[in-house]
Write an enzyme that holds these catalytic residues in place. Structure first.
Site, PDB file in Angstrom:
ATOM      1  N   LYS A 150      -5.143  -1.045  -7.286  1.00 47.12           N
ATOM      2  CA  LYS A 150      -6.111   0.047  -7.433  1.00 47.12           C
ATOM      3  C   LYS A 150      -7.298  -0.494  -8.053  1.00 47.12           C
ATOM      4  CE  LYS A 150      -6.490   1.658 -11.728  1.00 47.12           C
ATOM      5  NZ  LYS A 150      -6.560   2.201 -12.964  1.00 47.12           N
TER       6      LYS A 150
ATOM      7  N   ASP B  99      -4.631   6.358  -9.366  1.00 40.49           N
ATOM      8  CA  ASP B  99      -4.347   5.980 -10.685  1.00 40.49           C
ATOM      9  C   ASP B  99      -3.640   7.101 -11.156  1.00 40.49           C
ATOM     10  OD1 ASP B  99      -5.748   8.254 -10.740  1.00 40.49           O
ATOM     11  OD2 ASP B  99      -7.328   7.724 -12.088  1.00 40.49           O
TER      12      ASP B  99
END
Length: 217
Positions: free
Chosen positions: A120, A138
């Site tokens: 991420k 996320d």
């Protein structure tokens, strides 16, 4: 959603917010890496408060290493998991110096090899710092993707790969920011604010949340 609905979905988000940006404050790609690494299980607002003074003093990996772990902890002690994060930030700074001449590599695989940098974080840096069409999934994007029916998946990676497959141009560069901001401010975790959602009629979530005055009527 079918292709036409996906286009309409992002067209509306784009019209509502033509120039979405990360809410993390940073001055260069290195500071962005640090800020995103610190933001895990923390809010952007909290990270920004902790890094404002830090980033006035530290702009490069060498300056971070010179600052040292103990002083870094003093700057970021208001952020969750600050002990582990401080250790990782010093380690990734040392690795950037050793392996990349102190520069942040524009390569996701290389970024993921840095301590404390997962997929991420690497995707965020690739997108924000280098303009890559990546999808940093996320908790907000994971929720919005599954709740709306836009990109369902049991893991963040599954949602990311689905988004990569279905999001068309010209929306690919900013797609993950539109979804993050939508999840943060409208499609909230506990109570989505459907009554003010610009994509409400395209969304699979039911029952839709009524406006506050209707709920209290």
């Amino acid at each position: 959603m079918n292709k036409a609905q996906v286009v309409e979905f992002f067209s509306r988000l784009a019209a509502d917010n033509p120039h979405p940006e990360t809410e993390l404050e940073y001055g260069n790609p290195y500071q962005l890496v640090v800020a995103v690494a610190l933001s895990a299980q923390a809010t952007d607002i909290g990270v920004n408060k902790a890094t404002r003074r830090l980033f006035e003093e530290v702009k490069t990996p060498a300056q971070m290493v010179a600052l040292g772990e103990a002083k870094l902890k003093q700057h970021i002690k208001t952020i969750g998991l600050f002990n582990t994060k401080a250790k990782n930030v010093i380690a990734l700074s040392e690795q950037l110096i050793a392996d990349h001449g102190g520069e942040v590599p524009a390569d996701r695989d290389a970024l993921e090899k840095l301590p404390g940098v997962g997929r991420k974080t690497a995707n965020v840096v690739m997108n924000v710092a280098f303009g890559a069409e990546t999808f940093a999934v996320d908790t907000h994007i994971f929720r919005v993707g599954n709740r709306t029916g836009l990109a369902r998946g049991k893991t963040p990676l599954a949602v990311e790969l689905k988004l990569d497959k279905i999001v068309p141009q010209p929306f690919r560069l900013h797609a993950h920011h539109w979804l993050i901001l939508h999840g943060r401010y409208v499609c909230k975790a506990r109570t989505p604010e459907c009554w003010r959602c610009v994509v409400c009629d395209l969304c699979a979530f039911k029952p839709k949340t009524p406006a506050p005055r209707q709920r209290g009527a």
